[in-house]
Design a protein around this motif. Structure first.
Motif, PDB file in Angstrom:
ATOM      1  N   GLU A  94      -1.245  -0.186  59.134  1.00 23.75           N
ATOM      2  CA  GLU A  94      -2.004  -1.271  58.506  1.00 23.75           C
ATOM      3  C   GLU A  94      -2.098  -0.954  57.026  1.00 23.75           C
ATOM      4  OE1 GLU A  94      -6.338  -3.581  58.532  1.00 23.75           O
ATOM      5  OE2 GLU A  94      -5.971  -1.909  59.914  1.00 23.75           O
ATOM      6  N   LYS A 151       0.422  -5.661  58.859  1.00 25.40           N
ATOM      7  CA  LYS A 151       0.166  -4.905  60.081  1.00 25.40           C
ATOM      8  C   LYS A 151       1.393  -4.887  60.990  1.00 25.40           C
ATOM      9  CE  LYS A 151      -3.930  -4.967  61.856  1.00 25.40           C
ATOM     10  NZ  LYS A 151      -5.175  -5.354  62.560  1.00 25.40           N
ATOM     11  N   ARG A 194      -3.263  -8.137  54.003  1.00 25.84           N
ATOM     12  CA  ARG A 194      -3.134  -7.127  55.043  1.00 25.84           C
ATOM     13  C   ARG A 194      -1.770  -7.249  55.703  1.00 25.84           C
ATOM     14  NH1 ARG A 194      -8.277  -8.769  54.770  1.00 25.84           N
ATOM     15  NH2 ARG A 194      -9.861  -7.127  54.692  1.00 25.84           N
ATOM     16  N   GLU A 219      -2.766 -12.339  55.930  1.00 24.62           N
ATOM     17  CA  GLU A 219      -2.423 -11.287  56.879  1.00 24.62           C
ATOM     18  C   GLU A 219      -1.046 -11.600  57.449  1.00 24.62           C
ATOM     19  OE1 GLU A 219      -4.452  -9.558  60.916  1.00 24.62           O
ATOM     20  OE2 GLU A 219      -5.682  -9.647  59.102  1.00 24.62           O
ATOM     21  N   HIS A 262       1.948 -10.081  60.089  1.00 24.01           N
ATOM     22  CA  HIS A 262       2.209  -9.144  61.187  1.00 24.01           C
ATOM     23  C   HIS A 262       3.697  -9.090  61.513  1.00 24.01           C
ATOM     24  CE1 HIS A 262      -1.927  -8.630  63.115  1.00 24.01           C
ATOM     25  NE2 HIS A 262      -2.141  -9.463  62.115  1.00 24.01           N
TER      26      HIS A 262
END
Length: 348
Positions: free
Chosen positions: A214, A227, A225, A149, A151
């Protein structure tokens, strides 16, 4: 260096002032020769010898220039890169490369036809945080990666002072802006995915462009992922990578942009060096023993990109950012918008 590449910059806003001019100025392989400023005279105050033009067309007509930096609003990238290539100039274009993958393909073909360098400024490959993440993965410290993930969050309800970023034109919004960085990093780490799912929204009160997204990138045994939100007051770690034998957790901690905004030049002492409290946490198994420790960060340096450009032009070395990589970023952005609109996974 025996060759000096005379370079022009298409705009002297934040991008020109912070991300391009200082590196061109400091690197002896380049000369910051010319810039476009339509009303202000900021460039000549900082760089007295620079020529100032009031239009991109006048800049491209300067026969001295060998390299052009296209750092104008996103929707103009195709037009100005095409014009620069047709004028016989090598080109660096800011991310996002173009608005559509078809535009990207056309520019790649034109650069090949003209035998000119075309590169995309995916500078976040040279951030300290991304470099240590890539090092951990390249050394196999987590085993087979199963989940990642990444960000890029902010806390900013108010609209940008850069008016062109807040108009619902093609190529605006957080996915084209910050998403280009995240997607490029994911492709560098994990390769091109099989499919993508996306949720893209507008969450600020007065916004008309997307400011939340997302994305889920699907691979055989891996899910990635990506985001971004403009309304995250307490941010999670920017990198969360989990493998079969371990995890690596890392904040977004590259300091180059902050150093540049303070007026430091890229040859300053301790350039791009991370503070110890920003080091990433590695929790894994090495030689049968459990290891939980903070890994010293590497220094970020966008000059590595510019030195790569110099070597590519002067010595025919590989392009530091192949435009085909940047075209793949746009392919995923287009598929993500389709996914968000149709509410389904899109095969790539």
């Amino acid at each position: 260096m025996s060759k000096v590449i005379k370079t022009g910059i298409c705009s002297f806003g934040m991008s020109g002032q912070i991300f391009h001019a200082p590196f061109i100025y400091v690197n002896p392989g380049f000369e910051f020769t010319a810039v476009v400023e339509r009303s202000k005279d900021l460039a000549r105050q900082r760089y007295p010898n620079v020529k100032v033009y009031t239009s991109v067309a006048d800049l491209l007509a300067d026969k001295e220039l060998e390299l052009i930096v296209v750092n104008t609003p996103n929707y103009t990238h195709f037009e100005y890169v095409k014009a620069a290539l047709e004028a016989g100039k090598n080109v660096i274009v800011e991310k996002p490369f173009t608005v559509t993958a078809a535009e990207a393909e056309a520019l790649i073909a034109l650069a090949k036809e003209k035998k000119l360098l075309l590169s995309v400024y995916h500078n976040r490959r040279y951030d300290s945080d991304f470099k240590i993440v890539r090092k951990v993965l390249n050394e196999g410290l987590l085993g087979d990666v199963l989940e990642a993930e990444i960000h890029y969050d902010r806390f900013k309800e108010e609209l940008s002072y850069k008016k062109h970023k807040e108009v619902a034109n093609p190529g605006t919004g957080s996915l084209y802006d910050l998403g280009s960085h995240l997607i490029d990093q994911a492709l560098q780490l994990f390769g091109f995915p099989q499919s993508v799912w996306a949720d893209i929204r507008i969450i600020r009160k007065d916004s008309v462009v997307d400011d939340y997204f997302e994305l889920v990138l699907f691979y055989d045994t891996l899910r990635v992922r990506l985001k971004c939100s403009y309304l995250i007051r307490e941010a999670l770690p920017s990198y969360q990578i989990h493998g079969r034998i371990g995890s690596f957790i890392k904040t977004k901690s590259d300091i180059q942009e902050a150093q540049l905004q303070r007026g430091l030049l890229p040859n300053s002492p301790d350039w791009g060096a991370e503070a110890p409290h920003e080091w990433g946490l590695l929790h894994t198994t090495i030689d049968g023993k459990t290891v939980k420790q903070y890994l010293p960060g590497t220094s970020g340096n966008y000059m590595d990109y510019y030195q790569g450009i110099y070597e590519a032009i002067a010595n025919n070395a590989p392009n530091p950012v192949d435009p085909k990589d940047a075209k793949n970023v746009i392919r995923i952005i287009e598929a993500a918008f389709q996914s968000s609109k149709e509410g389904r996974v899109i095969s790539l």
